[in-house]
Design an enzyme around this catalytic site. Structure first.
Site, short mmCIF file in Angstrom:
data_model
loop_
_atom_site.label_atom_id
_atom_site.label_comp_id
_atom_site.label_asym_id
_atom_site.label_seq_id
_atom_site.Cartn_x
_atom_site.Cartn_y
_atom_site.Cartn_z
N SER A 1 0.84 -1.24 0.04
CA SER A 1 -0.18 -0.03 0.03
C SER A 1 0.83 1.37 0.00
O SER A 1 1.79 1.38 0.51
CB SER A 1 -1.01 0.15 1.45
OG SER A 1 -1.55 1.38 1.34
N ASP B 1 -13.86 7.43 -1.19
CA ASP B 1 -13.56 7.20 -2.90
C ASP B 1 -13.97 8.13 -3.78
O ASP B 1 -13.54 8.55 -4.65
CB ASP B 1 -13.82 5.66 -2.86
CG ASP B 1 -12.75 4.80 -2.56
OD1 ASP B 1 -11.56 5.26 -2.29
OD2 ASP B 1 -13.11 3.59 -2.52
N ASN C 1 -19.63 -3.14 -18.06
CA ASN C 1 -19.02 -4.05 -17.33
C ASN C 1 -18.90 -5.43 -17.96
O ASN C 1 -19.73 -5.74 -18.71
CB ASN C 1 -19.76 -4.34 -15.95
CG ASN C 1 -18.79 -5.01 -14.90
OD1 ASN C 1 -17.64 -4.56 -14.75
ND2 ASN C 1 -19.31 -5.89 -14.20
N ARG C 2 -17.67 -6.28 -17.64
CA ARG C 2 -17.42 -7.65 -18.29
C ARG C 2 -18.82 -8.43 -17.88
O ARG C 2 -19.45 -9.05 -18.84
CB ARG C 2 -16.41 -8.31 -17.61
CG ARG C 2 -16.12 -9.68 -18.07
CD ARG C 2 -14.82 -10.04 -17.30
NE ARG C 2 -14.93 -10.06 -15.83
CZ ARG C 2 -13.77 -10.52 -15.20
NH1 ARG C 2 -12.77 -11.01 -15.85
NH2 ARG C 2 -13.78 -10.56 -13.92
N LYS D 1 -24.05 -7.28 -13.37
CA LYS D 1 -23.55 -6.42 -12.47
C LYS D 1 -23.72 -4.72 -12.88
O LYS D 1 -23.92 -4.03 -12.15
CB LYS D 1 -22.19 -6.53 -12.00
CG LYS D 1 -22.11 -7.99 -11.00
CD LYS D 1 -20.59 -7.93 -10.49
CE LYS D 1 -20.02 -9.05 -9.88
NZ LYS D 1 -18.84 -9.54 -9.78
N GLY E 1 -16.56 -0.81 -15.47
CA GLY E 1 -16.74 -1.45 -14.06
C GLY E 1 -17.86 -1.23 -13.42
O GLY E 1 -18.48 -0.36 -13.52
N LYS F 1 -13.77 -3.79 3.94
CA LYS F 1 -14.45 -2.52 3.45
C LYS F 1 -16.28 -2.77 3.90
O LYS F 1 -16.81 -1.67 4.22
CB LYS F 1 -14.46 -2.07 2.14
CG LYS F 1 -13.19 -1.22 1.94
CD LYS F 1 -13.14 -1.02 0.47
CE LYS F 1 -12.19 0.39 0.38
NZ LYS F 1 -12.40 0.79 -1.08
N TYR G 1 -3.52 2.98 -10.54
CA TYR G 1 -2.34 3.91 -10.43
C TYR G 1 -1.07 3.08 -10.60
O TYR G 1 -0.11 3.70 -10.64
CB TYR G 1 -2.44 4.59 -9.16
CG TYR G 1 -2.55 3.82 -7.93
CD1 TYR G 1 -1.77 3.10 -7.16
CD2 TYR G 1 -4.00 3.63 -7.44
CE1 TYR G 1 -1.93 2.35 -6.19
CE2 TYR G 1 -4.24 2.96 -6.34
CZ TYR G 1 -3.02 2.11 -5.75
OH TYR G 1 -3.32 1.31 -4.67
P1 NAP Z 1 -13.96 -4.74 -7.34
O1 NAP Z 1 -14.93 -4.09 -6.55
O2 NAP Z 1 -13.42 -6.12 -7.09
O3 NAP Z 1 -14.59 -4.47 -9.05
C1 NAP Z 1 -13.57 -4.88 -9.85
C2 NAP Z 1 -14.01 -4.59 -11.28
O4 NAP Z 1 -13.13 -4.77 -12.31
C3 NAP Z 1 -15.32 -5.35 -11.63
O5 NAP Z 1 -16.15 -4.47 -12.61
C4 NAP Z 1 -14.89 -6.50 -12.59
O6 NAP Z 1 -15.79 -7.02 -13.46
C5 NAP Z 1 -13.73 -5.70 -13.08
N1 NAP Z 1 -12.64 -6.70 -13.64
C6 NAP Z 1 -11.90 -7.43 -12.83
N2 NAP Z 1 -10.99 -8.24 -13.69
C7 NAP Z 1 -11.38 -7.92 -14.86
C8 NAP Z 1 -10.95 -8.72 -16.09
N3 NAP Z 1 -10.06 -9.43 -16.52
N4 NAP Z 1 -11.81 -8.15 -17.40
C9 NAP Z 1 -12.91 -7.29 -17.15
N5 NAP Z 1 -13.06 -6.71 -16.01
C10 NAP Z 1 -12.40 -7.02 -14.96
O7 NAP Z 1 -12.84 -3.63 -7.08
P2 NAP Z 1 -12.80 -1.96 -6.83
O8 NAP Z 1 -12.50 -1.48 -5.51
O9 NAP Z 1 -14.01 -1.52 -7.62
O10 NAP Z 1 -11.45 -1.62 -7.62
C11 NAP Z 1 -11.24 -1.43 -9.15
C12 NAP Z 1 -9.94 -1.02 -9.51
O11 NAP Z 1 -9.86 0.40 -9.10
C13 NAP Z 1 -8.60 -1.52 -8.75
O12 NAP Z 1 -7.71 -1.86 -9.81
C14 NAP Z 1 -8.21 -0.79 -7.57
O13 NAP Z 1 -6.82 -0.73 -7.44
C15 NAP Z 1 -8.62 0.58 -8.29
N6 NAP Z 1 -8.88 1.81 -7.09
C16 NAP Z 1 -8.14 2.76 -7.28
C17 NAP Z 1 -8.49 3.84 -6.42
C18 NAP Z 1 -7.68 4.99 -6.36
O14 NAP Z 1 -7.60 5.73 -5.53
N7 NAP Z 1 -6.86 5.26 -7.38
C19 NAP Z 1 -9.50 3.76 -5.50
C20 NAP Z 1 -10.19 2.47 -5.37
C21 NAP Z 1 -9.83 1.51 -6.48
P3 NAP Z 1 -16.76 -8.14 -13.08
O15 NAP Z 1 -17.95 -7.60 -12.42
O16 NAP Z 1 -17.03 -8.62 -14.63
O17 NAP Z 1 -15.92 -9.13 -12.45
#
Ligand code: NAP
Length: 288
Positions: A20, A107, A155-156, A160, A131, A71, A228
């Site tokens: 982190s 967020d 979304n994939r 969802k 997503g 979370k 990031y």
């Molecule tokens: P999450 O709740 O687990 O959601 C993951 C999302 O990614 C879902 O929509 C999922 O689709 C999709 N996904 C995962 N693998 C995939 C693939 N191979 N092909 C297509 N879609 C795929 O995660 P989250 O908390 O929303 O976080 C998502 C991303 O945002 C992460 O990379 C995280 O590091 C980043 N993030 C960044 C910040 C920041 O401050 N910059 C803050 C929060 C999160 P399905 O529904 O089809 O599985």
């Protein structure tokens, strides 16, 4: 040796947390402000959550961040929640107010702050969100509050995307909310003002993957990838090659952390523009 004397303690709990960047952000923030505070990370398993939260109260930990996988489960241990956290049913920031745990989610507001710092207007805009997970939910609710006119959730897993678009419609019936798959077969790309990648696609180590192809969008499109690591994802590379304005996830990461600080320490400490710029410079040395 009184370097640890009377320090206010903050931390992150999650599993895993070793990679982190939160300690880099928060400890540099404390340093910038000359605060006698420190931020740790604790790797906490599900079954340890109960005992660790009791310990935090005894130790008078002032506040903490929460990441995957706690979370949602943290909700069971809170005494109070912000309206945002209540809607999202997910918490990433907790304030310990004399033993009462109050939950927040920064967020969405962190994302909006990052747009403000880039001077990007979103009122009445047409947004494509890639997503439908936790980040997509937080960001889409915040965008809806800011008065965007149209949102498409792509979304994939289409079920969802449907479920998230229905939730947004229930809360904000005035907004035109559509859903699609990542092939964007039902989306008029030319009309989109801002694409936000909220999927994990392109994140290290899968750095050669992009959630969508960048064909058919207008020249004025802005592309924001909340991933990031790496700093310049494949999606941002494709967008740049088409001449689009791009933003990476470091901006949101810092701003959601500054929003946590605002919750813990009050608004006056959080000179957003000044502290954001300084922390960004430090953080960029930590992310390739
Ligand atoms: P999450 O709740 O687990 O959601 C993951 C999302 O990614 C879902 O929509 C999922 O689709 C999709 N996904 C995962 N693998 C995939 C693939 N191979 N092909 C297509 N879609 C795929 O995660 P989250 O908390 O929303 O976080 C998502 C991303 O945002 C992460 O990379 C995280 O590091 C980043 N993030 C960044 C910040 C920041 O401050 N910059 C803050 C929060 C999160 P399905 O529904 O089809 O599985």
């Amino acid at each position: 040796m009184d370097i640890m004397k009377n320090k206010d303690i903050y931390c992150l709990i999650g599993d895993p947390v070793s990679k982190s960047l939160s300690p880099v952000i928060h400890n540099n923030y404390f340093k910038l402000l000359g605060k006698n505070s420190i931020y740790f990370t604790f790797n906490i398993k599900d079954k340890e959550l109960d005992i660790i939260l009791k310990s935090f109260k005894i130790l008078d930990i002032k506040g903490f961040n929460v990441t995957i996988p706690h979370k949602i489960r943290i909700l069971d241990y809170l005494d109070e929640m912000s309206e945002e956290a209540e809607i999202l049913r997910a918490v990433n920031t907790v304030k310990n107010q004399k033993g009462r745990l109050i939950g927040y989610n920064t967020d969405g507001i962190g994302f909006i702050k990052s747009l403000e710092l880039e001077e990007i207007q979103i009122k009445d805009k047409n947004i494509l969100i890639l997503g439908a997970g936790g980040a997509a939910y937080a960001i889409s609710i915040s965008l809806a509050k800011e008065g965007v006119s149209k949102m498409t959730i792509a979304n994939r897993t289409i079920s969802k995307a449907i479920s998230l678009s229905e939730r947004i419609t229930r809360l904000f019936p005035e907004i035109d909310v559509q859903y699609d798959g990542l092939k964007l077969e039902n989306t008029n790309r030319e009309k989109v003002d801002l694409v936000i990648n909220c999927t994990a696609v392109g994140m290290y180590p899968n750095i050669d993957e992009s959630p969508i192809e960048m064909e058919g969008f207008s020249k004025d499109l802005i592309v924001y990838d909340i991933v990031y690591k790496p700093r310049k994802t494949k999606l941002l590379q494709l967008a740049e090659s088409k001449g689009h304005h791009t933003i990476n996830g470091i901006s949101m990461l810092i701003n959601q952390a500054l929003c946590s600080q605002e919750i813990w320490n009050g608004k006056k400490d959080c000179n957003f523009v000044q502290n954001y710029t300084k922390i960004r410079r430090i953080l960029e040395e930590h992310v390739e």
